[in-house]
Each structure stands twice: as C-alpha cells, then as structure tokens.
Scaffold this motif. Structure first.
Motif, PDB file in Angstrom:
ATOM      1  N   VAL A 118       0.847  -1.200   0.000  1.00 58.72           N
ATOM      2  CA  VAL A 118       0.000   0.000   0.000  1.00 58.72           C
ATOM      3  C   VAL A 118       0.880   1.247   0.000  1.00 58.72           C
ATOM      4  O   VAL A 118       0.678   2.174  -0.800  1.00 58.72           O
ATOM      5  CB  VAL A 118      -0.951   0.001   1.214  1.00 58.72           C
ATOM      6  CG1 VAL A 118      -1.747   1.302   1.259  1.00 58.72           C
ATOM      7  CG2 VAL A 118      -1.887  -1.196   1.159  1.00 58.72           C
ATOM      8  N   HIS A 119       1.876   1.247   0.880  1.00 57.28           N
ATOM      9  CA  HIS A 119       2.788   2.389   0.936  1.00 57.28           C
ATOM     10  C   HIS A 119       3.593   2.503  -0.351  1.00 57.28           C
ATOM     11  O   HIS A 119       3.750   3.603  -0.914  1.00 57.28           O
ATOM     12  CB  HIS A 119       3.740   2.243   2.125  1.00 57.28           C
ATOM     13  CG  HIS A 119       4.727   3.371   2.259  1.00 57.28           C
ATOM     14  ND1 HIS A 119       5.948   3.371   1.608  1.00 57.28           N
ATOM     15  CD2 HIS A 119       4.659   4.545   2.938  1.00 57.28           C
ATOM     16  CE1 HIS A 119       6.595   4.492   1.889  1.00 57.28           C
ATOM     17  NE2 HIS A 119       5.831   5.215   2.692  1.00 57.28           N
ATOM     18  N   LYS A 120       4.066   1.376  -0.859  1.00 58.30           N
ATOM     19  CA  LYS A 120       4.860   1.404  -2.090  1.00 58.30           C
ATOM     20  C   LYS A 120       4.010   1.862  -3.268  1.00 58.30           C
ATOM     21  O   LYS A 120       4.483   2.616  -4.126  1.00 58.30           O
ATOM     22  CB  LYS A 120       5.440   0.017  -2.371  1.00 58.30           C
ATOM     23  CG  LYS A 120       6.534  -0.402  -1.392  1.00 58.30           C
ATOM     24  CD  LYS A 120       7.050  -1.804  -1.718  1.00 58.30           C
ATOM     25  CE  LYS A 120       8.164  -2.211  -0.757  1.00 58.30           C
ATOM     26  NZ  LYS A 120       8.661  -3.590  -1.037  1.00 58.30           N
ATOM     27  N   GLY A 121       2.759   1.405  -3.309  1.00 60.51           N
ATOM     28  CA  GLY A 121       1.867   1.830  -4.386  1.00 60.51           C
ATOM     29  C   GLY A 121       1.616   3.323  -4.343  1.00 60.51           C
ATOM     30  O   GLY A 121       1.589   3.991  -5.378  1.00 60.51           O
ATOM     31  N   MET A 122       1.440   3.854  -3.140  1.00 57.19           N
ATOM     32  CA  MET A 122       1.211   5.293  -3.017  1.00 57.19           C
ATOM     33  C   MET A 122       2.470   6.082  -3.360  1.00 57.19           C
ATOM     34  O   MET A 122       2.391   7.173  -3.923  1.00 57.19           O
ATOM     35  CB  MET A 122       0.731   5.622  -1.605  1.00 57.19           C
ATOM     36  CG  MET A 122      -0.679   5.131  -1.329  1.00 57.19           C
ATOM     37  SD  MET A 122      -1.343   5.697   0.238  1.00 57.19           S
ATOM     38  CE  MET A 122      -2.991   4.962   0.159  1.00 57.19           C
ATOM     39  N   THR A 123       3.632   5.513  -3.031  1.00 57.42           N
ATOM     40  CA  THR A 123       4.886   6.176  -3.386  1.00 57.42           C
ATOM     41  C   THR A 123       5.060   6.222  -4.897  1.00 57.42           C
ATOM     42  O   THR A 123       5.419   7.255  -5.466  1.00 57.42           O
ATOM     43  CB  THR A 123       6.069   5.447  -2.747  1.00 57.42           C
ATOM     44  OG1 THR A 123       5.919   5.426  -1.325  1.00 57.42           O
ATOM     45  CG2 THR A 123       7.381   6.129  -3.086  1.00 57.42           C
ATOM     46  N   GLN A 124       4.789   5.084  -5.559  1.00 52.95           N
ATOM     47  CA  GLN A 124       4.932   5.028  -7.017  1.00 52.95           C
ATOM     48  C   GLN A 124       3.939   5.940  -7.728  1.00 52.95           C
ATOM     49  O   GLN A 124       4.232   6.451  -8.810  1.00 52.95           O
ATOM     50  CB  GLN A 124       4.747   3.585  -7.511  1.00 52.95           C
ATOM     51  CG  GLN A 124       5.932   2.675  -7.247  1.00 52.95           C
ATOM     52  CD  GLN A 124       5.818   1.360  -7.996  1.00 52.95           C
ATOM     53  OE1 GLN A 124       5.002   1.193  -8.891  1.00 52.95           O
ATOM     54  NE2 GLN A 124       6.648   0.397  -7.625  1.00 52.95           N
ATOM     55  N   SER A 125       2.768   6.117  -7.140  1.00 53.43           N
ATOM     56  CA  SER A 125       1.731   6.936  -7.786  1.00 53.43           C
ATOM     57  C   SER A 125       1.602   8.308  -7.139  1.00 53.43           C
ATOM     58  O   SER A 125       0.582   8.980  -7.302  1.00 53.43           O
ATOM     59  CB  SER A 125       0.378   6.220  -7.723  1.00 53.43           C
ATOM     60  OG  SER A 125       0.001   5.974  -6.369  1.00 53.43           O
ATOM     61  N   ALA A 126       2.643   8.728  -6.426  1.00 51.73           N
ATOM     62  CA  ALA A 126       2.575  10.000  -5.687  1.00 51.73           C
ATOM     63  C   ALA A 126       2.275  11.178  -6.605  1.00 51.73           C
ATOM     64  O   ALA A 126       1.559  12.116  -6.227  1.00 51.73           O
ATOM     65  CB  ALA A 126       3.885  10.239  -4.935  1.00 51.73           C
ATOM     66  N   ASP A 127       2.810  11.128  -7.845  1.00 51.27           N
ATOM     67  CA  ASP A 127       2.568  12.250  -8.749  1.00 51.27           C
ATOM     68  C   ASP A 127       1.086  12.385  -9.080  1.00 51.27           C
ATOM     69  O   ASP A 127       0.543  13.497  -9.126  1.00 51.27           O
ATOM     70  CB  ASP A 127       3.391  12.093 -10.030  1.00 51.27           C
ATOM     71  CG  ASP A 127       3.199  10.745 -10.702  1.00 51.27           C
ATOM     72  OD1 ASP A 127       2.590   9.856 -10.081  1.00 51.27           O
ATOM     73  OD2 ASP A 127       3.659  10.591 -11.852  1.00 51.27           O
ATOM     74  N   ILE A 128       0.399  11.253  -9.267  1.00 50.40           N
ATOM     75  CA  ILE A 128      -1.034  11.307  -9.566  1.00 50.40           C
ATOM     76  C   ILE A 128      -1.837  11.705  -8.325  1.00 50.40           C
ATOM     77  O   ILE A 128      -2.779  12.492  -8.406  1.00 50.40           O
ATOM     78  CB  ILE A 128      -1.528   9.945 -10.099  1.00 50.40           C
ATOM     79  CG1 ILE A 128      -0.806   9.581 -11.396  1.00 50.40           C
ATOM     80  CG2 ILE A 128      -3.040   9.970 -10.335  1.00 50.40           C
ATOM     81  CD1 ILE A 128      -1.189   8.240 -11.954  1.00 50.40           C
ATOM     82  N   ILE A 129      -1.451  11.146  -7.176  1.00 49.84           N
ATOM     83  CA  ILE A 129      -2.163  11.447  -5.927  1.00 49.84           C
ATOM     84  C   ILE A 129      -2.131  12.942  -5.628  1.00 49.84           C
ATOM     85  O   ILE A 129      -3.161  13.566  -5.353  1.00 49.84           O
ATOM     86  CB  ILE A 129      -1.567  10.643  -4.761  1.00 49.84           C
ATOM     87  CG1 ILE A 129      -1.880   9.149  -4.937  1.00 49.84           C
ATOM     88  CG2 ILE A 129      -2.105  11.144  -3.419  1.00 49.84           C
ATOM     89  CD1 ILE A 129      -1.215   8.253  -3.910  1.00 49.84           C
ATOM     90  N   PHE A 130      -0.953  13.528  -5.699  1.00 51.70           N
ATOM     91  CA  PHE A 130      -0.847  14.946  -5.369  1.00 51.70           C
ATOM     92  C   PHE A 130      -1.409  15.824  -6.483  1.00 51.70           C
ATOM     93  O   PHE A 130      -1.857  16.949  -6.229  1.00 51.70           O
ATOM     94  CB  PHE A 130       0.602  15.313  -5.038  1.00 51.70           C
ATOM     95  CG  PHE A 130       1.037  14.793  -3.695  1.00 51.70           C
ATOM     96  CD1 PHE A 130       0.547  15.357  -2.533  1.00 51.70           C
ATOM     97  CD2 PHE A 130       1.881  13.716  -3.597  1.00 51.70           C
ATOM     98  CE1 PHE A 130       0.913  14.877  -1.281  1.00 51.70           C
ATOM     99  CE2 PHE A 130       2.264  13.215  -2.357  1.00 51.70           C
ATOM    100  CZ  PHE A 130       1.777  13.794  -1.203  1.00 51.70           C
TER     101      PHE A 130
END
Length: 478
Positions: A84-96
């Motif tokens: 979950v953390h790794k997925g959010m890290t990889q997709s951080a550009d989309i999340i932010f």
C-alpha cells in the motif's frame, strides 16, 4: 403486530443484516491479497530488458526470447501491507495532482462562479439538454484520440456531475460524459503518442501510420458510446427513479444546485473565462509542449489562486477553500495508491513476465486466422494487470512484434490488437487509478458503474474483434 416473530422457544428472530458491497479501499486491498496469494502458485521468471529510444523518448523494453526462470519471491504477510505504501509512493505524482486540482476547484467553488454558471446554463438549455451529451463527449473523445487524455479528465468530473444532475440527468450520466467519452477516443485513437506512437515505434512502423483506418474506427466507437449514454440519459430524464444512482443522488449535499436563478456578476464571468482559458492552455501545453502531471497541476493551482483574488476572497479564505477542496478528494486520491499496489505485487514477485511468456506461447500456437484475435484477448486480459498504456506497450510489443511475423499477422494489426485490448477495459478495470479516482470523486460505487457500463464494454469488445478480423483478413495482410 411486532415485526419480529417469536419462535417456539420464545426467542425472537433477529432481523438479517443487509449485505453491503465492500468499500472501495476494502475492494482494492482484497485484490492485493488475492494477487499476493497467486504469487505462491505462479512460477517466477523474467525477461532481460534494455533502454531504447522510442519516438524521441527513452523507454525500458523487454528483449524477446530472453525469458528465464528466476528465484521465487512470493509476497509475504508483512509485504502485503507494505505494498500500500509502495503503491502510493509510485503513484505519488497522480495522488498529489488530484489533491492540487481538488484544492484549486475548492477555491473556484468558493467564488460561486461555477454554481451560478451551471444554473444559467441549465436555464438556457431547457428542453435541449440531451444535445449537450454528444457535444461534450465528442470533445473528450477528441482529446483521448489525439493526446491520450486520461489523468487530465479528473478535474472535469467535478464540473459535469453536478451539471448533469442540474439538467435532470444523474451522476452516472455526468461521469460517463467524461470517462466514456475520453475512453472511446483513447481506445480508437488515431494519433495518441502514448499508445499508438509508442507501440508503432517499438514495432518499427512509421509513426501514426494507418491513420485512415483508425479514424474510421474512432468514428464507430465514439458513435456507439455516445448513443449508449444518450439512451440512458433520456430514460432518466423521463423517469428519474429509473436512475441507478437515484437514491445516492437524492442524498447528495448539492447546495450549489439550488433552483434559484442568479445572474452572473462581472467577477464570476471573469472567473468562468479564466476556467475556459485554463482548459485551452492545458490542451496547447499537452499537445505542443509535452506537458504532463507536473505542469497541469501547476496550471490549475495558478488558476485557483487567481480566481480567489478575482472573486474577492481573503488570503485565509483562499487557503481554507483549498483545504476543503482537498478534503473532498481524499478517497479519490488515495485509491490510486491501492490500485498501484497490485502492480507492485506482480513486479516484486517476478510473476508478470511469466504471465507474458505463457500468453505469448499460447498465441503462437493458434492458427493464423485466429492469431490476431489471440493477441487481442491477451492484451485485454493483461490490461487488468498493467493499465498503463505506454507501460503495456513497452512490456508486450517487443514480444508481439516478432510473434506477429512468425504467425502471419501484420505488425500494424498487432499494434491495433494492443490498442484495442489496452483501451476498452479502462472503463471498468479496478486497477486503473484514474477510473477509480473519478468514480470516487463522483461518489459512484464501482459495482453500480460496472453493472451499468458492462453491456457497452461487451459490445465494444465485439465491435473491436470484428474490426480487427476485417483488417487482418482483408486490409493489413502480412
């Protein structure tokens, strides 16, 4: 009479609890767990990779005929939660990106410009609302067909969902104009650099060659998708209770959809003009200057700040409105990280290449007449695991290209099989971060969306298969 009936033993029967479909986070985490379990049964393996230049951009692609078994690395109990953390890290550009765009629209909403503009538009479109659907969807389809409009559609969910409800439709119609419109254009794209361009570059074909065929396909797909949405919207307009979102839409807090008519002020007109200018600048930036998430997020932030000052908001009001806008999109932003977590499991367990190897072997054994359809089915299934268009092209086309030569399939047809397989399921796959974020923002349960859109998806697969067969047998003959 009491609703609870006494049993022979004098004990009252307890009312059964109504089954509820899991929350989107529970659904996504469940998929992560299922994928992790599968890593114990799928043998590990990997292809060698190399960095190559595709249409002026360096990309890492697999090397055909280099697959070999690798040391197994199944996902353990603790690693499941780490994804979950790794997925959010990889997709951080989309999340932010989602947070910043949401914050910008929070400021915009605080000026009441969109609210008043929608009220004015609904008054002017009385009895002609249905004609907005083909116009709006065609514009999004054009964006999907030319510059691969995807993440860029997210801000428009926040505009078109309340607009659709205001016009007497429902939130499904509003979301569909964006998701289905851009998705149809993306699927049948005639010059999308991220899918067609990358795939043709890897297949050593002239960039955007075969455009005439793809233009015809684009028209067919866009027409089918617009017709589907319009038929549903007309049914809801006649009888709102037939809406699949009737109860949820009725419970929405849509203060901005008041029936009170207010004339646009001068400041609000300027803000709406600013929004239109932002959309135009976005299109120009993406098409001519290769803008992506970083530049687009910055553009919307600039728009939000300027709109706040034009709307006569104090600095603190602008900041507070930005935070409110971010709060509205928390679920939509974070669900992207969960979706990426599934891909993390497949990559770290070295199982995704095994799936690719097994599928390519299966396709190679099919008769020539069915090889193109085999590629189409394979790409369609793989898209649930790798929803990124350019990522899937880099993963599969180095293998599908020589495979097409061996099986008597034109390379152009192989690209088309990738294109259709990559695009159609984007409107339903729960691993697609943009889709799940859009549905979360629109407050549409994935199950409701799936139940509504699945007939269109099945029809699209059928039409795609027919087109692919025609070009394979009669047009792009190897």
């Amino acid at each position: 009479m009491s609703e609870n009936v006494s049993t022979a033993g004098g004990n009252a029967q307890k009312p059964k609890k109504k089954w509820e479909f899991p929350h989107v986070f529970a659904l996504m985490f469940g998929l992560i767990i299922i994928t992790a379990v599968l890593t114990y049964f799928i043998p590990a393996g990997e292809y060698e990779r190399e960095t190559t230049n595709v249409n002026g951009t360096e990309r890492t692609v697999v090397i055909n005929d280099t697959y070999q078994e690798a040391e197994g690395s199944p996902t353990g109990f603790f690693e499941v939660f780490q994804t979950v953390h790794k997925g959010m890290t990889q997709s951080a550009d989309i999340i932010f990106f989602i947070f910043i765009v949401g914050g910008a629209f929070g400021i915009l909403n605080a000026t009441k410009a969109i609210e008043t503009g929608l009220a004015n538009l609904s008054m002017k479109m009385a009895d002609k609302e249905i004609y907005l659907i083909p116009v709006i969807m065609s514009l999004f389809a054009l964006g999907g067909g030319t510059f691969g409009m995807s993440e860029e559609t997210i801000p428009f969910i926040m505009i078109l969902v309340p607009l659709a409800i205001k016009l007497g439709f429902d939130s499904l119609t509003g979301a569909a104009m964006v998701i289905i419109g851009s998705g149809a254009g993306f699927t049948a794209s005639f010059m999308n650099p991220f899918t067609v361009g990358v795939a043709q570059g890897i297949a050593e074909l002239p960039t955007f060659s075969g455009m005439a065929i793809r233009l015809v396909m684009w028209i067919i797909f866009v027409t089918i998708n617009i017709t589907f949405v319009m038929l549903y919207a007309r049914k809801v307009k006649k009888n709102p209770e037939k809406s699949l979102m009737y109860k949820i839409d009725s419970d929405r807090k849509l203060d901005n959809l008041s029936s009170q008519y207010n004339k646009l002020t001068g400041r609000q007109s300027i803000i709406i003009g600013l929004l239109v200018a932002t959309v135009i600048i976005l299109a120009v930036g993406v098409i001519y200057f290769d803008w992506f998430i970083l530049e687009i997020a910055s553009l919307f932030l600039i728009m939000g700040v300027i709109a706040g000052f034009v709307g006569n908001l104090r600095v603190n009001q602008i900041a507070e409105s930005f935070i409110e806008g971010c709060k509205d999109l928390i679920v939509g932003a974070l669900v992207v990280g969960f979706a990426y977590g599934i891909l993390v499991v497949l990559e770290e367990s070295n199982t995704i290449d095994t799936i690719l190897f097994a599928a390519s072997n299966l396709v190679s054994q099919l008769p020539t007449a069915f090889s193109a359809i085999g590629m189409y089915v394979f790409q369609s299934i793989l898209n649930f695991l790798v929803p990124s268009g350019s990522g899937q092209a880099a993963l599969t086309m180095p293998i599908m290209t020589p495979l097409s030569d061996l099986t008597g399939v034109s390379r152009q047809t192989a690209v088309l099989a990738f294109q259709l397989g990559d695009g159609i399921s984007n409107s339903i796959t729960p691993t697609a971060g943009v889709l799940m974020a859009s549905l979360a923002i629109a407050k549409i349960p994935w199950t409701t969306w799936f139940r509504w859109v699945i007939p269109l998806i099945l029809l699209s697969y059928l039409v795609g298969g027919i087109i692919l067969t025609i070009v394979h047998m009669f047009i792009w003959i190897a």
